[in-house]
Design an enzyme around this catalytic site. Structure first.
Site, PDB file in Angstrom:
ATOM      1  N   GLU A 157       1.704  -0.371  -5.024  1.00 27.13           N
ATOM      2  CA  GLU A 157       0.621   0.520  -5.538  1.00 27.13           C
ATOM      3  C   GLU A 157       1.226   1.836  -5.710  1.00 27.13           C
ATOM      4  OE1 GLU A 157      -2.916   3.360  -4.037  1.00 27.13           O
ATOM      5  OE2 GLU A 157      -1.337   2.933  -2.758  1.00 27.13           O
TER       6      GLU A 157
ATOM      7  N   ASP B 141       0.814  -1.109   0.019  1.00 24.94           N
ATOM      8  CA  ASP B 141       0.067  -0.139  -0.025  1.00 24.94           C
ATOM      9  C   ASP B 141       0.780   1.237  -0.036  1.00 24.94           C
ATOM     10  OD1 ASP B 141      -2.745   1.302   0.587  1.00 24.94           O
ATOM     11  OD2 ASP B 141      -1.561   2.031   2.227  1.00 24.94           O
TER      12      ASP B 141
HETATM   13  C1  AAO Z   1      -8.837   8.961   6.004  1.00 21.56           C
HETATM   14  C2  AAO Z   1      -9.686  10.200   5.773  1.00 21.56           C
HETATM   15  C3  AAO Z   1      -8.918  11.521   5.590  1.00 21.56           C
HETATM   16  C4  AAO Z   1      -7.948  11.729   6.778  1.00 21.56           C
HETATM   17  C5  AAO Z   1      -7.087  10.356   6.815  1.00 21.56           C
HETATM   18  C6  AAO Z   1      -6.270  10.351   8.112  1.00 21.56           C
HETATM   19  O1  AAO Z   1     -10.609   9.851   4.635  1.00 21.56           O
HETATM   20  O2  AAO Z   1      -9.653  12.730   5.350  1.00 21.56           O
HETATM   21  O3  AAO Z   1      -6.970  12.578   6.645  1.00 21.56           O
HETATM   22  O4  AAO Z   1      -7.974   9.276   7.136  1.00 21.56           O
HETATM   23  O5  AAO Z   1      -7.222  10.506   9.280  1.00 21.56           O
HETATM   24  C7  AAO Z   1      -7.423   5.287   2.674  1.00 21.56           C
HETATM   25  C8  AAO Z   1      -8.649   6.452   2.090  1.00 21.56           C
HETATM   26  C9  AAO Z   1      -8.216   7.550   2.766  1.00 21.56           C
HETATM   27  C10 AAO Z   1      -8.175   7.442   4.241  1.00 21.56           C
HETATM   28  C11 AAO Z   1      -7.182   6.568   4.333  1.00 21.56           C
HETATM   29  C12 AAO Z   1      -6.841   6.153   5.686  1.00 21.56           C
HETATM   30  O6  AAO Z   1      -8.498   6.426   0.553  1.00 21.56           O
HETATM   31  O7  AAO Z   1      -9.335   8.641   2.294  1.00 21.56           O
HETATM   32  O8  AAO Z   1      -7.948   8.737   4.723  1.00 21.56           O
HETATM   33  O9  AAO Z   1      -7.307   5.232   3.743  1.00 21.56           O
HETATM   34  O10 AAO Z   1      -7.918   5.796   6.459  1.00 21.56           O
HETATM   35  C13 AAO Z   1      -3.015   8.574  -2.778  1.00 21.56           C
HETATM   36  C14 AAO Z   1      -1.763   7.764  -2.558  1.00 21.56           C
HETATM   37  C15 AAO Z   1      -2.542   6.446  -2.670  1.00 21.56           C
HETATM   38  C16 AAO Z   1      -3.695   6.101  -1.990  1.00 21.56           C
HETATM   39  C17 AAO Z   1      -4.674   6.767  -2.431  1.00 21.56           C
HETATM   40  C18 AAO Z   1      -5.960   6.945  -1.754  1.00 21.56           C
HETATM   41  O11 AAO Z   1      -1.101   7.984  -3.554  1.00 21.56           O
HETATM   42  O12 AAO Z   1      -1.457   5.515  -2.141  1.00 21.56           O
HETATM   43  O13 AAO Z   1      -3.961   8.410  -2.250  1.00 21.56           O
HETATM   44  N1  AAO Z   1      -3.997   4.718  -1.949  1.00 21.56           N
HETATM   45  C19 AAO Z   1      -4.022   3.928  -0.620  1.00 21.56           C
HETATM   46  C20 AAO Z   1      -5.227   2.843  -0.667  1.00 21.56           C
HETATM   47  C21 AAO Z   1      -6.109   3.696   0.090  1.00 21.56           C
HETATM   48  C22 AAO Z   1      -5.540   4.309   1.306  1.00 21.56           C
HETATM   49  C23 AAO Z   1      -4.103   4.608   1.498  1.00 21.56           C
HETATM   50  C24 AAO Z   1      -3.380   4.458   0.515  1.00 21.56           C
HETATM   51  C25 AAO Z   1      -3.513   4.892   2.766  1.00 21.56           C
HETATM   52  O14 AAO Z   1      -5.520   2.331  -1.545  1.00 21.56           O
HETATM   53  O15 AAO Z   1      -7.335   3.216   0.236  1.00 21.56           O
HETATM   54  O16 AAO Z   1      -6.475   5.379   1.798  1.00 21.56           O
HETATM   55  O17 AAO Z   1      -3.255   3.889   3.450  1.00 21.56           O
HETATM   56  C26 AAO Z   1      -3.151  12.024  -7.123  1.00 21.56           C
HETATM   57  C27 AAO Z   1      -1.860  11.201  -6.774  1.00 21.56           C
HETATM   58  C28 AAO Z   1      -1.989   9.841  -6.301  1.00 21.56           C
HETATM   59  C29 AAO Z   1      -2.925  10.159  -4.822  1.00 21.56           C
HETATM   60  C30 AAO Z   1      -4.226  10.764  -5.396  1.00 21.56           C
HETATM   61  C31 AAO Z   1      -5.352  10.997  -3.976  1.00 21.56           C
HETATM   62  O18 AAO Z   1      -3.809  11.385  -8.145  1.00 21.56           O
HETATM   63  O19 AAO Z   1      -1.316  11.039  -8.193  1.00 21.56           O
HETATM   64  O20 AAO Z   1      -0.927   9.268  -5.747  1.00 21.56           O
HETATM   65  O21 AAO Z   1      -3.291   8.691  -4.520  1.00 21.56           O
HETATM   66  O22 AAO Z   1      -3.930  12.004  -5.979  1.00 21.56           O
HETATM   67  O23 AAO Z   1      -4.663  11.807  -3.333  1.00 21.56           O
HETATM   68  C32 AAO Z   1      -6.075  12.664 -11.460  1.00 21.56           C
HETATM   69  C33 AAO Z   1      -4.606  12.428 -11.495  1.00 21.56           C
HETATM   70  C34 AAO Z   1      -4.134  11.679 -10.313  1.00 21.56           C
HETATM   71  C35 AAO Z   1      -4.505  12.287  -9.153  1.00 21.56           C
HETATM   72  C36 AAO Z   1      -5.816  12.172  -9.258  1.00 21.56           C
HETATM   73  C37 AAO Z   1      -6.624  12.778  -7.863  1.00 21.56           C
HETATM   74  O24 AAO Z   1      -6.646  11.450 -11.688  1.00 21.56           O
HETATM   75  O25 AAO Z   1      -4.200  12.139 -12.645  1.00 21.56           O
HETATM   76  O26 AAO Z   1      -2.596  11.606 -10.428  1.00 21.56           O
HETATM   77  O27 AAO Z   1      -6.393  12.973  -9.973  1.00 21.56           O
HETATM   78  O28 AAO Z   1      -6.236  13.877  -7.514  1.00 21.56           O
END
Ligand code: AAO
Length: 508
Positions: free
Chosen positions: A245, A209
């Site tokens: 990931e 992850d």
């Molecule tokens: C939760 C709450 C938050 C709070 C946090 C801490 O929702 O409000 O602040 O707790 O209390 C999951 C949930 C999160 C959650 C977290 C922890 O999705 O909402 O937060 O559990 O409970 C990035 C990462 C990627 C991650 C993804 C969700 O790079 O690693 O965000 N995925 C994994 C898991 C996921 C998990 C975590 C990681 C954490 O699969 O389930 O989170 O363990 C850009 C970047 C990406 C980035 C995205 C989203 O993407 O490139 O790297 O992913 O932004 O931030 C276009 C662009 C694309 C861009 C996208 C979105 O498509 O081309 O590049 O727009 O802007």
């Protein structure tokens, strides 16, 4: 020469790119949020018999319990300790699952959350799935144990705000999650101990992850400490399968190729692009899929883990955006998954979801947090209906006939070349896999009626999309392949599933 062959054999069998699925099993399924007891049963009653290679399971490590919102699925991405103790079950149940699945030839891959612990705002107390004490303010997790020294805050106390800055992405906090200092030997050792416990139990590998938020060298240092797989089920010397990931849609500081040495990477362009094509957005057409794969700028096929949707982007988290197809768009979704499973590119993962009440406001689902079907927070059993679909709120896409049969199709055509491509310049396309299988799609707004070269031996074949071959008969459409390998295909654009797939094991 012999020596060289032996070397390449060893490299193939023992490397971290090999999923170690049993011979001729070519796909895994993500049983998102399932309990270990249900996965054990599913391996025995369905996945083993139907030819699935393995299961990606939700994180097994103890996590924070969140009540606001009420028990969101994402609480499992906030570890409190590395005890195997979550809503999916305890360690005993986990061990039982791994054994029973391995015994029927189905591998288990663990979603390893090792980049961080809970959110900085997680407070202090014992609101955790096993009751372990933690103090997020002081950054103390005594059950591990980790203390403030083990986190990256000296380098960066803030949030990741700029994805064009690789240093930030890897040293700052991802959505406020306390970022572990993985350059420390102590932290690496603790993480490796956790993963080794799982390896010794018998898992075949890991999804790492948030790999993009870890330095590739730190990951490598951890992987170097990992044991070989358990010889009760794997060849001696087998290395754990690793898929990282890394979200790389281009245009950011970090690229997935930096992670190739460690293992495979998730190819996020795959689902985003395929969704755009099947939806016919941005002028895309299926005819353009002729050079699908590296030709579309994807990572090399032997480094790719591919999927149509995942647990994040099916609900607007992560990346991919609105083009991502999910079970909510069932007709297009089945075509996309069918295309993925027929096409030779990448190692394929099928998604298996649960229903939640969507509430889309301004293009965003405000219910994107809703956890698995539950009674007062306790995850519900996956029940099986008489028609083999799932009950209790579980979608079980992997049990849909069209998807399950394409998983089998991929096994049958494994190793066969991409062949006999045909397209009408629009959204009617077809291709084969050597002389083992053939698939035809009609995603245009008019009927398809055409004779095509299938490459298959003459005979009568059952279409595995509209039905099955049962007791020497087809329950769906029949396709007649002539002596010269051609067959006539007719697909209405109004068909429930506007595609047909045949393979040599579905021949009468
Ligand atoms: C939760 C709450 C938050 C709070 C946090 C801490 O929702 O409000 O602040 O707790 O209390 C999951 C949930 C999160 C959650 C977290 C922890 O999705 O909402 O937060 O559990 O409970 C990035 C990462 C990627 C991650 C993804 C969700 O790079 O690693 O965000 N995925 C994994 C898991 C996921 C998990 C975590 C990681 C954490 O699969 O389930 O989170 O363990 C850009 C970047 C990406 C980035 C995205 C989203 O993407 O490139 O790297 O992913 O932004 O931030 C276009 C662009 C694309 C861009 C996208 C979105 O498509 O081309 O590049 O727009 O802007």
């Amino acid at each position: 020469m012999k020596f060289f062959l032996l070397l390449s054999f060893i490299a193939f069998c023992w490397a971290q790119y090999d999923p170690h699925t049993q011979y001729e099993r070519t796909s895994i399924v993500h049983l998102f949020e399932w309990r270990w007891v249900d996965i054990a049963k599913e391996c025995e009653r369905y996945l083993g018999p139907k030819g699935f290679g393995g299961v990606q399971v939700s994180p097994p490590s103890e996590n924070i319990v969140v009540y606001n919102p009420y028990r969101p699925w994402w609480e499992r991405y906030q570890p409190i300790s590395y005890k195997i103790c979550t809503r999916s079950g305890n360690e005993e149940e986990f061990r039982d699952m791994v054994k029973r699945c391995n015994d029927v030839g189905v591998r288990i891959y663990v979603d390893a959350v090792i980049n961080h612990m809970c959110g900085a705002g997680g407070g202090a107390g014992t609101s955790s799935t096993c009751g372990s004490y933690y103090d997020a303010n002081k950054r103390e997790f005594p059950e591990v144990p980790y203390s403030a020294w083990d986190f990256n805050d000296g380098k960066c106390d803030g949030e990741i705000s700029n994805y064009n800055d690789a240093y930030q992405v890897r040293n700052c906090r991802l959505v406020g999650l306390l970022d572990l200092a993985l350059e420390k030997d102590y932290v690496r050792g603790v993480v490796a101990d956790y993963m080794n416990r799982l390896i010794d139990i018998g898992v075949a590998g890991f999804r790492l992850d948030a790999a993009k938020h870890m330095w590739p060298g730190d990951i490598k240092a951890i992987l170097d400490k990992l044991h070989n797989l358990n010889t009760a089920w794997f060849d001696s010397g087998s290395r754990p399968f690793i898929f990282q990931e890394v979200i790389d849609l281009g245009g950011e500081a970090i690229s997935s190729s930096e992670y190739f040495e460690n293992g495979r990477v998730t190819e996020f362009k795959y689902g985003a692009k395929l969704g755009t094509v099947i939806r016919k957005w941005s002028g895309e057409k299926m005819a353009y899929l002729k050079n699908w794969g590296e030709g579309w700028g994807f990572v090399p096929t032997d480094r790719a883990l591919v999927f149509v949707d995942n647990h994040d982007n099916q609900r607007g988290h992560g990346a991919g955006g609105a083009s991502i197809l999910t079970f909510w768009d069932a007709r297009m979704y089945k075509m996309a998954v069918g295309f993925m499973l027929a096409h030779p590119y990448g190692f394929t993962r099928v998604m298996s979801s649960y229903y939640w009440e969507r509430n889309i406001q301004n293009g965003q689902d405000v219910n994107d947090w809703i956890g698995p079907p539950n009674d007062n927070g306790v995850t519900k059993e996956v029940t099986i209906n008489p028609d083999t679909t799932c009950g209790n709120g579980w979608v079980c896409e992997h049990r849909w006939r069209q998807i399950r049969n394409m998983v089998a199709f991929r096994n049958v055509v494994n190793g066969e070349p991409f062949s006999n491509w045909w397209d009408n310049g629009s959204n009617q396309v077809a291709f084969g896999r050597g002389n083992k299988g053939f698939i035809v799609f009609n995603n245009d707004d008019w009927a398809l009626l055409i004779t095509l070269q299938t490459g298959l031996p003459a005979g009568t074949y059952c279409d595995v999309i509209s039905g099955d071959k049962i007791d020497g008969n087809c329950t769906g459409i029949k396709v007649y392949v002539e002596n010269d390998g051609t067959a006539q295909f007719s697909i209405s654009h109004c068909a429930e599933d506007p595609f047909i797939a045949i393979h040599v094991e579905a021949k009468l």
